[in-house]
Design a protein around this motif. Sequence first.
Motif: not given
Lengths: 306, 306
Positions: A148, A153, A219, A253, A258, A290-291
């Motif tokens: 997450t 996320s 990330e 990311t 974000e 982000m996902s």
Amino acid sequence: MLYITGHTNPDTDSICSAIVLSYFMDGAPARLGKLNPETEFILKRFGIMEPELIKSAKGKELILVDHAEKSQSLEDLDEGKLIGIIDHHKVGMTTSEPILFISKPLGSTATVISELYFNNMMPYIGGKNKELKPDLAGLLLSAIISDTVLFKSPTTTETDKQLAEKLAKIANIDDINKYGMELLKAKSSVGKMSPEEIISLDYKNFDFNGKKIGIGQVEVIDVSEVEAKKQHIYKALEEKFKENYDLILFLITDIMKEGSEVLVVGDNKAFEKAFNTTVENNSTFLEGVMSRKKQVVPPLEKYYIK
Amino acid sequence: MLYITGHTNPDTDSICSAIVLSYFMDGAPARLGKLNPETEFILKRFGIMEPELIKSAKGKELILVDHAEKSQSLEDLDEGKLIGIIDHHKVGMTTSEPILFISKPLGSTATVISELYFNNMMPYIGGKNKELKPDLAGLLLSAIISDTVLFKSPTTTETDKQLAEKLAKIANIDDINKYGMELLKAKSSVGKMSPEEIISLDYKNFDFNGKKIGIGQVEVIDVSEVEAKKQHIYKALEEKFKENYDLILFLITDIMKEGSEVLVVGDNKAFEKAFNTTVENNSTFLEGVMSRKKQVVPPLEKYYIK
């Protein structure tokens, strides 16, 4: 013999979920590839051995965790006996026989497993009613934080946050945020890695209507380390593209901002249409994205399947 | 608005599972076709209204029960919002987003729902913690009996038997066997039906590697009524075959003998190879074969996918 395994290019959720579920199901945890630095950091932190590397499904009973997609599993998956799937992704595969299938749209597979544990549902899935030890609670907590991105996320649910609190208590972790930042730093430390290593950190293949799509993601808290290697990463993606791909995306990311910069190799037009954006110099920035699972895969799949 | 629906050509398990789950999930039970005589008998017996007939997924939130196969669902399923699947079949479809997916290899979807109820797991799937009323327990019991052919089908598990006992107590049914025979007689009463009606009683489409396969089944205590209509049923199957099928099978299952006569239209060779048998006069008898799901679909799928 029962093996429990996550996907290829294993991430923290795949590895930790396999380890903890094995404890309840009396199976052996397995992995389909090298651990990433974040997962290594976590296993060291809690003193847990890395799972066994397996390369074939032959002669094995299998439970898949954290994926329901043949293109992300053992190549000879059909040679084994698939018993079950415990997951939180879209349903990406079919089976030839009825199996145990538990999936919920939560932030991580570790959340799904934690919920089964706290609801005393381990016997429901054929597991044992045992106590979750502090080290294993630590693994589940780490996997929730990792998947997450410390609850940032858009895949994050209230359940993820609530169960993380419960797990932190068992694992004796007083400050989830502080521990979470440590983790994300371990995840982000790409300084010493080669472009190929950075790409394969979290890389997944998809089959959309016969098209071969690869989507990788890194990330980072501080984008500068990756930024410096961007040209080399792009070259490595172009190399990978030769493996019969139609499209490769690589998401850088920025956890703080974000959003994600996306490097695009191959079918630029498909990407531009699916995301209503334009690609310049092989790249574009997607605000708020982000996902991969929730924000990248669905629009792409819709584009290719229509 | 949330709708809960079973498959096309609904059987007792599809209808009863949709009704009972709707009660816990605060949704509306739906059906995708006409009820069969057995299901009509059961709803009358327990004083329950038949679900609403729906023809489109548009604008609806949906939970599918008793199937995980697009070819057995609403034609425009993708136009709706798929929330979940509760099932006991093989996984026969993919989704574009993560959903709630609960499936176990048990004798019926009603068993899966009963197990969720008795384990206090309704909140786990987003339902309410309510009491199962005697009439609804009667529906679940009836669906288990119907799908397992009174526990004779090889799909039957210990869980089916144990939960049937618990449900019978709530439903105030003292003698499960006696009630079961009543049900099977209602299921078997094909005397007044046209061949087309008999075929569509329990008929399912499958897509194996692009091949269109239809498999129908009728389960009878006394085979003579169907036997008398066999030639007409075969003609009706030949008519249906014109809808671009590669193969149609129709199983006349003799509950007492525990085996099925299979009428074969189309690709005889595929059938013969998949089942290692020979077809004479468009038909063959398969000893011990009672379950389409467990004994007919897997060898066929294996044949076509290799």
